[in-house]
Design an enzyme around this catalytic site. Sequence first.
Site, PDB file in Angstrom:
ATOM      1  N   SER A 121       3.091   4.871   7.734  1.00  0.00           N
ATOM      2  CA  SER A 121       2.158   5.421   6.750  1.00  0.00           C
ATOM      3  C   SER A 121       1.293   6.524   7.355  1.00  0.00           C
ATOM      4  O   SER A 121       0.949   6.480   8.539  1.00  0.00           O
ATOM      5  CB  SER A 121       1.259   4.286   6.260  1.00  0.00           C
ATOM      6  OG  SER A 121       0.190   4.803   5.495  1.00  0.00           O
ATOM      7  N   ARG A 179      -8.867  -2.754  -6.569  1.00  0.00           N
ATOM      8  CA  ARG A 179      -8.619  -3.838  -5.603  1.00  0.00           C
ATOM      9  C   ARG A 179      -9.787  -4.843  -5.533  1.00  0.00           C
ATOM     10  O   ARG A 179     -10.466  -4.963  -4.494  1.00  0.00           O
ATOM     11  CB  ARG A 179      -8.362  -3.255  -4.223  1.00  0.00           C
ATOM     12  CG  ARG A 179      -7.376  -2.103  -4.218  1.00  0.00           C
ATOM     13  CD  ARG A 179      -6.037  -2.502  -3.692  1.00  0.00           C
ATOM     14  NE  ARG A 179      -5.065  -1.430  -3.825  1.00  0.00           N
ATOM     15  CZ  ARG A 179      -4.700  -0.579  -2.883  1.00  0.00           C
ATOM     16  NH1 ARG A 179      -5.205  -0.719  -1.673  1.00  0.00           N
ATOM     17  NH2 ARG A 179      -3.802   0.350  -3.113  1.00  0.00           N
ATOM     18  N   HIS A 289       4.051   0.176  -6.079  1.00  0.00           N
ATOM     19  CA  HIS A 289       3.121   0.054  -4.951  1.00  0.00           C
ATOM     20  C   HIS A 289       2.725  -1.417  -4.756  1.00  0.00           C
ATOM     21  O   HIS A 289       1.582  -1.724  -4.414  1.00  0.00           O
ATOM     22  CB  HIS A 289       1.879   0.917  -5.201  1.00  0.00           C
ATOM     23  CG  HIS A 289       1.293   1.510  -3.948  1.00  0.00           C
ATOM     24  ND1 HIS A 289       1.512   2.793  -3.539  1.00  0.00           N
ATOM     25  CD2 HIS A 289       0.486   0.969  -3.002  1.00  0.00           C
ATOM     26  CE1 HIS A 289       0.854   3.035  -2.414  1.00  0.00           C
ATOM     27  NE2 HIS A 289       0.238   1.927  -2.053  1.00  0.00           N
TER      28      HIS A 289
HETATM   29  C1  LIG Z   1      -1.523  -3.770   2.676  1.00  0.00           C
HETATM   30  C2  LIG Z   1      -0.623  -2.733   2.050  1.00  0.00           C
HETATM   31  C3  LIG Z   1      -0.812  -1.400   2.380  1.00  0.00           C
HETATM   32  C4  LIG Z   1       0.041  -0.430   1.840  1.00  0.00           C
HETATM   33  N1  LIG Z   1      -0.094   0.877   2.231  1.00  0.00           N
HETATM   34  C5  LIG Z   1       0.787   1.803   1.794  1.00  0.00           C
HETATM   35  C6  LIG Z   1       0.745   3.123   2.289  1.00  0.00           C
HETATM   36  O1  LIG Z   1      -0.048   3.464   3.164  1.00  0.00           O
HETATM   37  N2  LIG Z   1       1.639   4.018   1.781  1.00  0.00           N
HETATM   38  C7  LIG Z   1       2.548   3.679   0.816  1.00  0.00           C
HETATM   39  O2  LIG Z   1       3.334   4.515   0.391  1.00  0.00           O
HETATM   40  N3  LIG Z   1       2.621   2.417   0.356  1.00  0.00           N
HETATM   41  C8  LIG Z   1       1.780   1.470   0.819  1.00  0.00           C
HETATM   42  N4  LIG Z   1       1.881   0.185   0.383  1.00  0.00           N
HETATM   43  C9  LIG Z   1       2.920  -0.173  -0.590  1.00  0.00           C
HETATM   44  C10 LIG Z   1       4.210  -0.582   0.128  1.00  0.00           C
HETATM   45  O3  LIG Z   1       4.810   0.516   0.746  1.00  0.00           O
HETATM   46  C11 LIG Z   1       5.226  -1.168  -0.866  1.00  0.00           C
HETATM   47  O4  LIG Z   1       5.447  -0.257  -1.909  1.00  0.00           O
HETATM   48  C12 LIG Z   1       4.794  -2.522  -1.447  1.00  0.00           C
HETATM   49  O5  LIG Z   1       4.090  -3.267  -0.499  1.00  0.00           O
HETATM   50  C13 LIG Z   1       6.015  -3.309  -1.916  1.00  0.00           C
HETATM   51  O6  LIG Z   1       5.673  -4.538  -2.455  1.00  0.00           O
HETATM   52  P1  LIG Z   1       5.697  -5.921  -1.620  1.00  0.00           P
HETATM   53  O7  LIG Z   1       4.498  -5.889  -0.739  1.00  0.00           O
HETATM   54  O8  LIG Z   1       5.591  -6.942  -2.687  1.00  0.00           O
HETATM   55  O9  LIG Z   1       6.988  -5.944  -0.839  1.00  0.00           O
HETATM   56  C14 LIG Z   1       1.053  -0.805   0.911  1.00  0.00           C
HETATM   57  C15 LIG Z   1       1.224  -2.154   0.604  1.00  0.00           C
HETATM   58  C16 LIG Z   1       0.417  -3.120   1.165  1.00  0.00           C
HETATM   59  C17 LIG Z   1       0.668  -4.571   0.836  1.00  0.00           C
END
Ligand SMILES: Cc1cc2nc3c(=O)[nH]c(=O)nc-3n(C[C@H](O)[C@H](O)[C@H](O)COP(=O)(O)O)c2cc1C
Length: 393
Positions: A121, A179, A289
């Site tokens: 990220s 959030r 997301h």
């Molecule tokens: C704690 C956290 C931080 C995240 N930060 C980013 C990020 O910096 N950039 C991004 O594109 N997606 C981010 N995401 C989304 C993840 O890339 C992904 O789309 C998502 O977690 C998928 O769902 P899941 O957690 O149920 O597998 C984040 C998700 C979580 C849980």
Amino acid sequence: MREGPSTFLSAMDLDLSHPAIEDLRRTARHRIPRFVWEYLDSGTGDEASHRANMAALDAVRLRPAILRGTVAPDLSTTIMGRSLSMPVGIAPVGMSGLVWPDAERILARLAAELEVPYGLSTVAAQTPETVGPCAGDQGWFQLYPPGDADIRRDMLARARDAGFHTLVLTADVAVPSRRERQRRSRLTNPMKMTPGIFLQAAMRPRWAVETLRHGKPRLRTLDKYAREDRDMPATGHVGYLLRCAPDWDYVAALRQEWDGSLVVKGVLDPEDAVRLRTAGVDGVWVSNHGGRQFSAAPASLDVLPDVRAAVPEMPVIWDGGVRSGTDVLRAIAFGADLVMLGRAVHYGLAAFGAKGARHVFHILREGMIADMGQMGLARPEEARGRLMTAAPA
Ligand SMILES: Cc1cc2nc3c(=O)[nH]c(=O)nc-3n(C[C@H](O)[C@H](O)[C@H](O)COP(=O)(O)O)c2cc1C
């Protein structure tokens, strides 16, 4: 980081004590401070879209098969010209290093070892320079778009020079989300070391000691620009550098500036997928997301078949709520080429460090192989012919 007491847990012990990702999730909760847990585990609003992701997966039924003789499942695949050992990768997670110290490098090394993609990220606690060498040939760099074109070009050059070959533009964070669970745990952005936060950290001494040892987690990739920038707001938060809601011109600029594979993440509308193909993007990433941006968003699985049908020849990456090998096959049956993990791999990491993250992949691999045996499938994509659940209209 060192693995501490969990070093004594063999892979077999873990398979007995934590056979499912849900088991790792339960352990993780007791190993990290409350505000970190809430950051990792929560969605936004009433969390309807986070729950919907998992409910949509649960509802998918795949037809088993009998009398197929012995099949030898092969999970390997190719996406955007690169071979992977299985159709599963690690999604970008901002401040991964807050969840577990040095998470980014631990996960990048694991991805290189397992031959699966690792997404770093923009708002990670490590830089492309420190993580790229660990990721080997598996590095994907995720971009939260800088408003300043010079910063953008510099960031792309840094990612490219550090060995990242795939650029992921995240397009579903045009504005921050609320959030609520995070707020209730007293986590602010930027994080303030209040007595409440201090107390929560003190109650997880191992996490606290290791975190101190690695230095306070911060958005290290942005350090360079914040120092150069005189317009830093009074909050002292460097995130303002990324407050550019991208548009189609931004995608065109990225296509011009990035020679490698370009993926856009956060696609939920088939028409956007078609337009992205016209814009020269190499892959679309269907995602809400993890339900963290918009609680009325559809489950990412529910829109997957329409996106697949709209761009049948394009690589389709997907994420949202995966908790088992069965879930991976369900998403592939709905049209995904590659399934990414956000929370799941971090539950493993928070529970048992590198060993726990590796165990997540073990659970998924074993689960996929068992289910493919039930369906008599040699390859995961053959699950598309075993779909009993009608894709949503
Ligand atoms: C704690 C956290 C931080 C995240 N930060 C980013 C990020 O910096 N950039 C991004 O594109 N997606 C981010 N995401 C989304 C993840 O890339 C992904 O789309 C998502 O977690 C998928 O769902 P899941 O957690 O149920 O597998 C984040 C998700 C979580 C849980």
